[in-house]
Every structure is written in C-alpha cells, then in structure tokens.
Design an enzyme around this catalytic site. Structure first.
Site, short mmCIF file in Angstrom:
data_model
loop_
_atom_site.label_atom_id
_atom_site.label_comp_id
_atom_site.label_asym_id
_atom_site.label_seq_id
_atom_site.Cartn_x
_atom_site.Cartn_y
_atom_site.Cartn_z
N LYS A 105 0.86 -1.18 0.00
CA LYS A 105 0.00 0.00 0.00
C LYS A 105 0.89 1.23 0.00
O LYS A 105 1.98 1.22 0.58
CB LYS A 105 -0.90 0.03 1.24
CG LYS A 105 -2.18 0.81 1.07
CD LYS A 105 -3.22 0.01 0.31
CE LYS A 105 -4.57 0.70 0.34
NZ LYS A 105 -5.63 -0.17 -0.23
N GLY A 159 -24.90 2.84 2.84
CA GLY A 159 -23.96 3.37 1.87
C GLY A 159 -24.29 2.82 0.50
O GLY A 159 -24.02 1.66 0.21
N VAL A 160 -24.90 3.65 -0.34
CA VAL A 160 -25.31 3.18 -1.67
C VAL A 160 -24.63 4.03 -2.75
O VAL A 160 -25.25 4.49 -3.69
CB VAL A 160 -26.85 3.18 -1.83
CG1 VAL A 160 -27.46 2.05 -1.04
CG2 VAL A 160 -27.46 4.51 -1.40
N GLY A 161 -23.34 4.20 -2.56
CA GLY A 161 -22.54 4.93 -3.55
C GLY A 161 -22.07 4.00 -4.65
O GLY A 161 -22.84 3.18 -5.15
N LYS A 162 -20.78 4.09 -5.01
CA LYS A 162 -20.26 3.35 -6.17
C LYS A 162 -20.52 1.86 -6.08
O LYS A 162 -20.98 1.24 -7.04
CB LYS A 162 -18.76 3.61 -6.32
CG LYS A 162 -18.43 4.98 -6.87
CD LYS A 162 -17.02 5.03 -7.46
CE LYS A 162 -15.95 4.72 -6.43
NZ LYS A 162 -14.59 4.86 -7.01
N VAL A 163 -20.22 1.26 -4.94
CA VAL A 163 -20.41 -0.19 -4.79
C VAL A 163 -21.82 -0.52 -4.33
O VAL A 163 -22.46 -1.43 -4.86
CB VAL A 163 -19.38 -0.77 -3.79
CG1 VAL A 163 -19.65 -2.25 -3.52
CG2 VAL A 163 -17.96 -0.57 -4.31
N GLY A 164 -22.32 0.22 -3.36
CA GLY A 164 -23.60 -0.09 -2.75
C GLY A 164 -24.76 -0.12 -3.71
O GLY A 164 -25.65 -0.98 -3.61
N HIS A 165 -24.78 0.78 -4.69
CA HIS A 165 -25.94 0.80 -5.58
C HIS A 165 -25.92 -0.40 -6.53
O HIS A 165 -26.99 -0.91 -6.91
CB HIS A 165 -26.04 2.14 -6.33
CG HIS A 165 -25.31 2.23 -7.62
ND1 HIS A 165 -23.99 2.61 -7.69
CD2 HIS A 165 -25.70 2.00 -8.90
CE1 HIS A 165 -23.60 2.61 -8.95
NE2 HIS A 165 -24.62 2.24 -9.71
#
Length: 363
Positions: free
Chosen positions: A91, A191-197
């Site tokens: 990382k 959380g329904v952003g990039k992954v959640g939606h």
C-alpha cells in the site's frame, strides 16, 4: 502514532517487534519540486509482487501516515492471499489534501518512485486517487493498474466489488439458512454509492427486500427513483435496529462494527463492502457471542483487487467475473474452518491466509 489497538507506538517498533509489523520494505519518498511526500509499504511478496492502492489523504502527521501504510499493506497481504491472487500485499499513502496539492507533476514523481522498486510493488486507486490519476502515474511506471479503458485498463472496479460481496452474502445464506439465495430476506445496505448501488441491484434481482440509507440524499434518490419498492432508513443507527432485518451490509466507512452497534444489531448476518469493519480486536468475538454470522470484509470485497490484478495480463471481464464468483466458495470454506476450529470467521480467514503465505515462503 498508534497501532490498530490505539496504543502509542513508534514506526520502527511496529516494523520490527509488533504483530502488526513483519513488513519486508518501507520506502519514504519525497520530491520537493512537486510537493510529494509519500510512504510505500510492502508487507509481503511471498505470493508475488505486492499489490495495493495509493491513498491520498491529509494525515494529521507523518507518523499517522506511516501507521496507515503499515496497517493497510498488511491487510492487502491477507486479502490477496484469500482472493487466490499471485500477489503479496502493499500500500502507498501520499500525504496531503488531494484537493489542494494533487498535480500532474506530483503524480509523475510518485510514479517514478513506484517504478524504482522494479516491479516489487504494483499500485492502483484508493481513497483520494482515481482512474485518471493512475493514467498519469502509468506514464512513468508500467506497474500501474486501475487505468482507464482508453489506456489499456479496466476502469471502475465497483461492479465486480459489488458482485463479490453478493457472492459472500449468498454463501452466508447457504451456511445459515441452507439456501444460497436472499429471496424473501430483508437486507439493509448502509452506503449506496459506487459499490452499494450495484449491490442493491443484485439483491433486488435475487428477490430480496431492501432497506437503504446514505448520508447523501442524491444517492438514495438515485435508487428510489428506479425502485420505489426499496425502503429508506433515516440513518445507519435506524437501519441496524430495523425489525426483521436478516442481513446488514456496511458499504460506507470502516469501523461500522463497534461496541455501540454490535449490541443493537437485529440482523443475523453481516456482509458488506466497507473496509476495516471491525472497529477493534475482539469485536469478531462479540458478534459470535450474539450468534451473528460475520463474512470477513477483506474476503467478500476482493472483487476490485481481482479486477486490477487482471489488468497486468490484459483485462478480460468474463475471466475476472469467474474469479470473483469463487468468493462464494472461499466464504463457505472460512465458515467451515471457523466451525471446525471453534473460532470466529475473521480469525479463520486470517489462519487460511497465513497458511497460504507460509506455504509460499517454504517453496
């Protein structure tokens, strides 16, 4: 500087003496002309070149940045091992506010530092860095993934991340209820952003009842406009207390499972995309004591790293999806190991990952 338990510790002590150390190499990078200050941490290359994203964040201190790089790179070793990738864990963190100091010159300078490692570290996107940034880094470093399709990359990895989480959820349903489907189950997604939606779409297609929440009203509205049948909770605190909730999917910030939230969870399964869901060591036992089945986050959210790793071989979506589908089997293996050894799934996942790394070192 603190370790993952919150105890104060210095960087060298963490590297050489603590259980959170054991890193092979830590590189401190500085380019005064562009303002770059970065830390690249390679935890393990036992399975292959270290792979992990670049986080660009305004850390309160350089010591905090080093601590984050050490913890995140260690986590990537475990994630990559359980994803079946021939990659170790690494990382990088860039210190500073990306809104204030990110520039082409800085990203090019960073690319030169990554390139100087000669392929021991492969970088990608993380918090504060995006596909367009990786395109710039790649101009100086061929060991760069997460690039745009126009530049030979795979683009946004959220689609396969969500797909992998859904496979972990199906495995959880198989283990707990004897059927790998969420049909008729109530799933809460925080959380329904990039992954959640994307995850919500999978759940609805599978016949689940879905409840969502997000701090961004526009993210909620994007889903409810398309799917008015989806229920909305006022906030995460309300969501985890929802009566009749079968599965809780944290897909936003880390630390979602803590001393305040675990005692009031109504769900019998926790399986989500957020990183570092366990706020501190011991939370996994608290979940087990309440008979809550926890699908380890770094196992089920590995679809994204599977995608960026595939870029190195010429990205093929179908090949990646087939690899991400194996998250179902890996999750079941972890649950079986946890039952056999009488330990929480998080501990079982660690043991399996450590075994794979140890076998690789012994070859």
């Amino acid at each position: 500087m603190t370790d993952v338990t919150g105890a104060p510790v210095d960087a060298l002590h963490t590297l050489f003496h603590s259980d959170q150390g054991g890193h092979e190499q830590v590189v401190i990078c500085q380019d005064r002309a562009s303002g770059l200050k970065a830390v690249i941490a390679l935890h393990s290359t036992a399975l292959g070149p270290a792979l992990g994203g670049t986080r660009f964040y305004p850390y309160a201190s350089e010591a905090e940045a080093v601590a984050d790089a050490l913890n995140l790179s260690r986590g990537m070793s475990y994630k990559n091992a359980l994803a079946g990738l021939d990659h170790g864990g690494g990382k990088a963190v860039i210190i500073g506010d990306p809104e204030q100091i990110k520039s082409e010159e800085l990203l090019l300078a960073y690319g030169r530092f990554v390139a100087s490692l000669g392929g021991r570290y492969v970088t990608a996107c993380d918090v504060g860095t995006y596909v367009a940034d990786m395109d710039v880094v790649a101009r100086e470093c061929r060991w760069t993934t997460g690039r745009s399709p126009e530049n030979g990359g795979a683009g946004d990895s959220s689609v396969l991340t969500a797909f992998g989480v859904f496979q972990g959820m199906r495995a959880s349903a198989q283990h707990l209820w004897g059927d790998p489907t969420l049909r008729g189950r109530t799933v809460g997604v925080a959380g329904v952003g990039k992954v959640g939606h994307h995850l919500v779409e999978h759940l609805l297609s599978d016949g689940a009842n879905v409840v969502i929440t997000d701090v961004r009203e526009e993210s909620v509205r994007r889903i409810t406009d398309l799917h008015p049948e989806v229920a909305v909770a006022a906030d995460t605190d309300a969501l985890i207390r929802t009566e009749g909730l079968d599965v809780y999917a944290p897909c936003a910030l880390g630390g979602a499972l803590n001393d305040d939230t675990v005692p009031v969870l109504t769900a019998k399964v926790v399986c989500g995309a957020a990183n570092n869901q366990l706020a501190h060591p011991g939370v996994e036992k608290d979940l087990a004591d309440r008979s809550v089945l926890y699908a380890p986050d770094y196992v089920v959210n590995a679809g994204g790293v599977i995608q960026v790793a595939d870029e190195l071989h010429g990205f093929d979506f179908d090949r990646c999806k087939a690899k991400a589908a194996k998250i179902f089997d890996t999750t079941l293996e972890i649950f079986a190991r946890a039952k056999k050894d009488g330990i929480p799934p998080a501990a079982a996942a660690d043991r399996i990952a450590e075994q794979r790394m140890a076998e690789a070192r012994g070859r």
